[in-house]
Scaffold this motif. Structure first.
Motif, PDB file in Angstrom:
ATOM      1  N   ALA A 273       0.822  -1.209   0.000  1.00 33.41           N
ATOM      2  CA  ALA A 273       0.000   0.000   0.000  1.00 33.41           C
ATOM      3  C   ALA A 273       0.858   1.261   0.000  1.00 33.41           C
ATOM      4  O   ALA A 273       0.402   2.330  -0.441  1.00 33.41           O
ATOM      5  CB  ALA A 273      -0.926   0.003   1.216  1.00 33.41           C
ATOM      6  N   ASN A 274       2.097   1.138   0.446  1.00 35.83           N
ATOM      7  CA  ASN A 274       3.025   2.272   0.488  1.00 35.83           C
ATOM      8  C   ASN A 274       3.992   2.285  -0.691  1.00 35.83           C
ATOM      9  O   ASN A 274       5.035   2.948  -0.640  1.00 35.83           O
ATOM     10  CB  ASN A 274       3.805   2.262   1.804  1.00 35.83           C
ATOM     11  CG  ASN A 274       2.929   2.648   2.982  1.00 35.83           C
ATOM     12  OD1 ASN A 274       2.091   3.546   2.869  1.00 35.83           O
ATOM     13  ND2 ASN A 274       3.101   1.980   4.109  1.00 35.83           N
ATOM     14  N   GLY A 275       3.651   1.535  -1.755  1.00 41.21           N
ATOM     15  CA  GLY A 275       4.427   1.625  -2.991  1.00 41.21           C
ATOM     16  C   GLY A 275       5.511   0.586  -3.191  1.00 41.21           C
ATOM     17  O   GLY A 275       6.346   0.720  -4.093  1.00 41.21           O
ATOM     18  N   TYR A 276       5.502  -0.490  -2.394  1.00 40.99           N
ATOM     19  CA  TYR A 276       6.566  -1.490  -2.473  1.00 40.99           C
ATOM     20  C   TYR A 276       6.181  -2.754  -3.261  1.00 40.99           C
ATOM     21  O   TYR A 276       6.952  -3.713  -3.291  1.00 40.99           O
ATOM     22  CB  TYR A 276       6.976  -1.925  -1.062  1.00 40.99           C
ATOM     23  CG  TYR A 276       7.821  -0.930  -0.313  1.00 40.99           C
ATOM     24  CD1 TYR A 276       9.204  -1.087  -0.222  1.00 40.99           C
ATOM     25  CD2 TYR A 276       7.248   0.167   0.325  1.00 40.99           C
ATOM     26  CE1 TYR A 276       9.981  -0.187   0.484  1.00 40.99           C
ATOM     27  CE2 TYR A 276       8.017   1.085   1.035  1.00 40.99           C
ATOM     28  CZ  TYR A 276       9.386   0.896   1.103  1.00 40.99           C
ATOM     29  OH  TYR A 276      10.161   1.797   1.796  1.00 40.99           O
ATOM     30  N   ALA A 277       5.019  -2.768  -3.894  1.00 46.32           N
ATOM     31  CA  ALA A 277       4.528  -4.003  -4.523  1.00 46.32           C
ATOM     32  C   ALA A 277       5.493  -4.581  -5.551  1.00 46.32           C
ATOM     33  O   ALA A 277       5.584  -5.798  -5.718  1.00 46.32           O
ATOM     34  CB  ALA A 277       3.163  -3.751  -5.167  1.00 46.32           C
ATOM     35  N   GLU A 278       6.239  -3.707  -6.250  1.00 44.51           N
ATOM     36  CA  GLU A 278       7.151  -4.164  -7.304  1.00 44.51           C
ATOM     37  C   GLU A 278       8.556  -4.459  -6.783  1.00 44.51           C
ATOM     38  O   GLU A 278       9.431  -4.842  -7.565  1.00 44.51           O
ATOM     39  CB  GLU A 278       7.236  -3.104  -8.412  1.00 44.51           C
ATOM     40  CG  GLU A 278       5.914  -2.773  -9.089  1.00 44.51           C
ATOM     41  CD  GLU A 278       5.424  -3.880 -10.007  1.00 44.51           C
ATOM     42  OE1 GLU A 278       6.270  -4.640 -10.513  1.00 44.51           O
ATOM     43  OE2 GLU A 278       4.198  -3.981 -10.213  1.00 44.51           O
ATOM     44  N   ASN A 279       8.769  -4.296  -5.495  1.00 48.80           N
ATOM     45  CA  ASN A 279      10.076  -4.600  -4.913  1.00 48.80           C
ATOM     46  C   ASN A 279      10.181  -6.071  -4.534  1.00 48.80           C
ATOM     47  O   ASN A 279       9.191  -6.802  -4.497  1.00 48.80           O
ATOM     48  CB  ASN A 279      10.320  -3.741  -3.672  1.00 48.80           C
ATOM     49  CG  ASN A 279      10.534  -2.274  -4.002  1.00 48.80           C
ATOM     50  OD1 ASN A 279       9.845  -1.405  -3.484  1.00 48.80           O
ATOM     51  ND2 ASN A 279      11.483  -1.979  -4.869  1.00 48.80           N
ATOM     52  N   GLY A 280      11.407  -6.494  -4.226  1.00 47.90           N
ATOM     53  CA  GLY A 280      11.616  -7.859  -3.767  1.00 47.90           C
ATOM     54  C   GLY A 280      11.165  -8.031  -2.329  1.00 47.90           C
ATOM     55  O   GLY A 280      11.062  -7.049  -1.566  1.00 47.90           O
ATOM     56  N   THR A 281      10.931  -9.266  -1.933  1.00 51.82           N
ATOM     57  CA  THR A 281      10.410  -9.536  -0.591  1.00 51.82           C
ATOM     58  C   THR A 281      11.346  -9.066   0.519  1.00 51.82           C
ATOM     59  O   THR A 281      10.901  -8.815   1.646  1.00 51.82           O
ATOM     60  CB  THR A 281      10.139 -11.042  -0.413  1.00 51.82           C
ATOM     61  OG1 THR A 281      11.332 -11.773  -0.755  1.00 51.82           O
ATOM     62  CG2 THR A 281       8.991 -11.503  -1.301  1.00 51.82           C
ATOM     63  N   GLN A 282      12.636  -8.914   0.200  1.00 50.14           N
ATOM     64  CA  GLN A 282      13.593  -8.449   1.219  1.00 50.14           C
ATOM     65  C   GLN A 282      13.316  -7.007   1.651  1.00 50.14           C
ATOM     66  O   GLN A 282      13.823  -6.553   2.680  1.00 50.14           O
ATOM     67  CB  GLN A 282      15.033  -8.573   0.700  1.00 50.14           C
ATOM     68  CG  GLN A 282      15.419  -7.618  -0.429  1.00 50.14           C
ATOM     69  CD  GLN A 282      15.072  -8.136  -1.807  1.00 50.14           C
ATOM     70  OE1 GLN A 282      14.300  -9.077  -1.959  1.00 50.14           O
ATOM     71  NE2 GLN A 282      15.673  -7.541  -2.828  1.00 50.14           N
ATOM     72  N   ALA A 283      12.475  -6.298   0.891  1.00 48.19           N
ATOM     73  CA  ALA A 283      12.126  -4.917   1.278  1.00 48.19           C
ATOM     74  C   ALA A 283      11.297  -4.878   2.553  1.00 48.19           C
ATOM     75  O   ALA A 283      10.996  -3.797   3.069  1.00 48.19           O
ATOM     76  CB  ALA A 283      11.367  -4.227   0.139  1.00 48.19           C
ATOM     77  N   LEU A 284      10.950  -6.035   3.106  1.00 45.78           N
ATOM     78  CA  LEU A 284      10.247  -6.075   4.392  1.00 45.78           C
ATOM     79  C   LEU A 284      11.024  -5.312   5.458  1.00 45.78           C
ATOM     80  O   LEU A 284      10.416  -4.769   6.401  1.00 45.78           O
ATOM     81  CB  LEU A 284      10.030  -7.523   4.837  1.00 45.78           C
ATOM     82  CG  LEU A 284       9.259  -7.711   6.143  1.00 45.78           C
ATOM     83  CD1 LEU A 284       7.812  -7.203   6.020  1.00 45.78           C
ATOM     84  CD2 LEU A 284       9.244  -9.184   6.571  1.00 45.78           C
ATOM     85  N   ILE A 285      12.336  -5.224   5.323  1.00 44.20           N
ATOM     86  CA  ILE A 285      13.149  -4.508   6.308  1.00 44.20           C
ATOM     87  C   ILE A 285      12.683  -3.056   6.432  1.00 44.20           C
ATOM     88  O   ILE A 285      12.770  -2.454   7.510  1.00 44.20           O
ATOM     89  CB  ILE A 285      14.650  -4.579   5.916  1.00 44.20           C
ATOM     90  CG1 ILE A 285      15.547  -4.117   7.069  1.00 44.20           C
ATOM     91  CG2 ILE A 285      14.952  -3.817   4.650  1.00 44.20           C
ATOM     92  CD1 ILE A 285      15.750  -5.133   8.144  1.00 44.20           C
ATOM     93  N   ASP A 286      12.142  -2.498   5.347  1.00 49.27           N
ATOM     94  CA  ASP A 286      11.688  -1.110   5.393  1.00 49.27           C
ATOM     95  C   ASP A 286      10.403  -0.945   6.215  1.00 49.27           C
ATOM     96  O   ASP A 286      10.071   0.173   6.601  1.00 49.27           O
ATOM     97  CB  ASP A 286      11.448  -0.586   3.970  1.00 49.27           C
ATOM     98  CG  ASP A 286      12.745  -0.189   3.275  1.00 49.27           C
ATOM     99  OD1 ASP A 286      13.816  -0.546   3.792  1.00 49.27           O
ATOM    100  OD2 ASP A 286      12.680   0.468   2.225  1.00 49.27           O
ATOM    101  N   TYR A 287       9.699  -2.033   6.455  1.00 50.50           N
ATOM    102  CA  TYR A 287       8.521  -1.957   7.324  1.00 50.50           C
ATOM    103  C   TYR A 287       8.928  -1.429   8.697  1.00 50.50           C
ATOM    104  O   TYR A 287       8.172  -0.713   9.350  1.00 50.50           O
ATOM    105  CB  TYR A 287       7.895  -3.345   7.443  1.00 50.50           C
ATOM    106  CG  TYR A 287       6.690  -3.411   8.385  1.00 50.50           C
ATOM    107  CD1 TYR A 287       5.417  -3.168   7.902  1.00 50.50           C
ATOM    108  CD2 TYR A 287       6.859  -3.705   9.743  1.00 50.50           C
ATOM    109  CE1 TYR A 287       4.311  -3.213   8.763  1.00 50.50           C
ATOM    110  CE2 TYR A 287       5.783  -3.757  10.601  1.00 50.50           C
ATOM    111  CZ  TYR A 287       4.507  -3.523  10.110  1.00 50.50           C
ATOM    112  OH  TYR A 287       3.424  -3.567  10.950  1.00 50.50           O
TER     113      TYR A 287
END
Length: 290
Positions: A273-287
């Protein structure tokens, strides 16, 4: 088993493109379909033949692999007028490698049988790295005899190839895989954040914990990307959310409560919802850090 197949491959994305390269490298004729020809140009240069419809690929192929995004995409490439079933010949084998619904895998297998065709569901794990290196884990459902026919092809791009049972069993196994990854990714993120907060050299921390009881594929392959701020998709967040949704739907049908999976999906939903849908799953760190 043939030495050389006329192979169709539908869905040449992050992982599919690498699989096609492996098949071309060992001398198979590969017919491909992707929505955008430009994205398929590197494969065309290597010898793949591109078509503008899934049905045209089907007409040229003895065996057809599909690896698309969502269950509705699977429905489209198999069941529409310009799709696989309406354009394949008797005896064609179809192998859906999309992570999709077990019920859809059973539907495909049943329809294939009615057309004198054969079907397997064979989702994979290993991400872009596994696809590039030809070391994917492949979980296969369907007729065991058909599995053995296709096994030499699976071995071209996979390493851990396991027959799981009747149609749909491959997809159910992939759900187990995704459930295990979902909460593991939370643990990987929190371990990195804890280590940093404690003032540790995090790459040195990874040397220790990756080789111990905490070791996992995600810790070895995705934690370094998290540390380096690399959000490029080996596997898209939007597709992982789809997988978690399927797993939760299947769990509900089995009257099974999975709170860890629900938590992981909520976290990834927020990222998307914050624009990360096209990123890799490792972007969870930004949560945790945004």
């Amino acid at each position: 088993m043939k030495n050389k197949w006329s192979i169709g491959f539908i869905g040449t994305g992050v992982m599919g493109a690498s699989i096609v390269k492996h098949l071309l490298k060992v001398g198979h004729e590969v017919h491909i379909y992707s929505r955008t020809k430009a994205k398929a140009e590197p494969l065309i240069e290597l010898g793949a033949k591109w078509y503008d419809a899934a049905g045209k690929v089907a007409q040229e192929s003895d065996i057809i692999f599909t690896m698309v995004g969502y269950p509705q995409d699977v429905e489209e490439v198999y069941f529409e007028e310009n799709g696989i079933f309406a354009n394949s010949k008797d005896g064609t084998i179809v192998v859906d490698m999309t992570t999709s619904q077990p019920t859809l895998a059973k539907k495909i297998a049943k329809h294939a049988k009615s057309l004198q065709m054969e079907a397997l569901d064979a989702p994979v794990s290993g991400g872009d790295v596994g696809a590039q290196n030809g070391t994917l884990s492949i979980m296969v459902g369907g007729d065991k005899e058909v599995f053995h026919k296709v096994l030499p092809l699976f071995e071209v791009f996979g390493q851990n190839i396991v027959y799981q049972g009747e149609a749909g069993a491959g997809q159910h196994t992939k759900m187990c895989n995704q459930i295990a990854i979902a909460t593991n990714m939370i643990g990987v993120c929190e371990a990195i954040l804890y280590g940093k907060k404690a003032g540790l050299e995090i790459n040195t921390v990874l040397e220790s914990i990756s080789a111990g009881a905490a070791g996992s594929w995600s810790l070895s392959n995705l934690a370094p990307r998290m540390i380096n701020g690399d959000k490029e998709p080996g596997f898209y967040i939007k597709h992982f959310i789809k997988d978690m949704r399927i797993a939760l739907e299947e769990a509900e049908l089995m009257h099974l409560e999975l709170p860890g999976l629900k938590l992981a999906k909520q976290m990834y939903d927020e990222l998307a919802a914050n624009g990360y849908a096209e990123n890799g799953t490792q972007a969870l760190i930004d949560y945790y850090t945004k």
